[in-house]
Enzyme design. Sequence first.
Site: not given
Ligand code: NDP
Length: 321
Positions: A285, A235
């Site tokens: 995006h 993001r």
């Molecule tokens: P998930 O919810 O599956 O994974 C999120 C990951 O981020 C987890 O490993 C989580 O840790 C980690 N995380 C969250 N907060 C923190 C923190 N404070 N410190 C460290 N690590 C953190 O999401 P996705 O993988 O499905 O997607 C991630 C993001 O990608 C989406 O939220 C979206 O914003 C973006 N996205 C962008 C797209 C694009 O076209 N550019 C398309 C699709 C998604 P933990 O495993 O410990 O919970």
Amino acid sequence: MSCAKVPSAILVDLGNPDWIPDDNFQEFLKQHIPDADIRCASDPGNLEDICMIALNRAPTALAYSSLPNLQLVQRVGAGVDQVLADPALPGDVRIARLKPQAPAREIVEFCIAYVFAEQRHLFRYHAAQSKTEWMQIPPRKTQETTIGVLGLGHIGAKVAATFSYLGFQVIGWSRSPKTLEGVQCQHGRESLLELLGKCDFVLCILPSTPDTVALLDQTAFDAMKPGATLINAGRGDLIVDDHLIDALNKEDDRPVRAILDVFCVEPLPTDHPFWNHPKITITPHVSGWHIDDGLPDVAENYHRLMSGKPLLHEVDRMKGY
Ligand code: NDP
């Protein structure tokens, strides 16, 4: 004695007609759940019937206050930051997202494309060609290159596993502890700066949450390895824009280049300094695109909501993802 009707209608309010028009998605859902009452935001009927909204772009066209029996906001996509940012979202409404395979694979491909563009110096050859310059640069060795993957969730774990498979050194970073084969996993804010100092590429695939907004600021850039490349497919607001410009303008190359797919404001305003910065590559995006294989989960979640079963991919509102 009259029997009160259980609210059971789905409102389709994707808010993104250039992508999937609402009536197309309504038809799609009807094929999966023919008995359900599925309505479009343009003709929502009695709002008291609605228990679930399927939306892509938040906020909804209808005020939440007009939907007294809403139970579930089903985001037709991955990130829920915009849904949660809506101050009108009632506290007791549940939120679910999708976890399709296709965009995860596409983001892996996106990262591969730009990592190898740097490994094989494609940006520099492109510039050299425009000057008819024969300039040989040794390719960077994969096994001597460290990839840092911020976010090891549905998408980030696939990115990390793929780069490990390709022979890179991979360090992953998440909120909670993880074990992934071939990936050195770290977690927690206190480990971030040291991790950044080891990585030739930092691939950011984090959600936007109160904990991750502005994560990549001047302190983070100062901690990066000189010559590192930053790729952000998570993001836009994970990065402090001004700090990134300042960092790229410095001569210590922390980072040397930024590949940005996501932005604080989208579309990126035409007067934004990112557009013309020589060390920034912009994609609009598009790193993850097709979500078709996740769409049946919207129908499945309707069934689960109606029968009181656990939802697929329910979001933890406290964590923000
Ligand atoms: P998930 O919810 O599956 O994974 C999120 C990951 O981020 C987890 O490993 C989580 O840790 C980690 N995380 C969250 N907060 C923190 C923190 N404070 N410190 C460290 N690590 C953190 O999401 P996705 O993988 O499905 O997607 C991630 C993001 O990608 C989406 O939220 C979206 O914003 C973006 N996205 C962008 C797209 C694009 O076209 N550019 C398309 C699709 C998604 P933990 O495993 O410990 O919970």
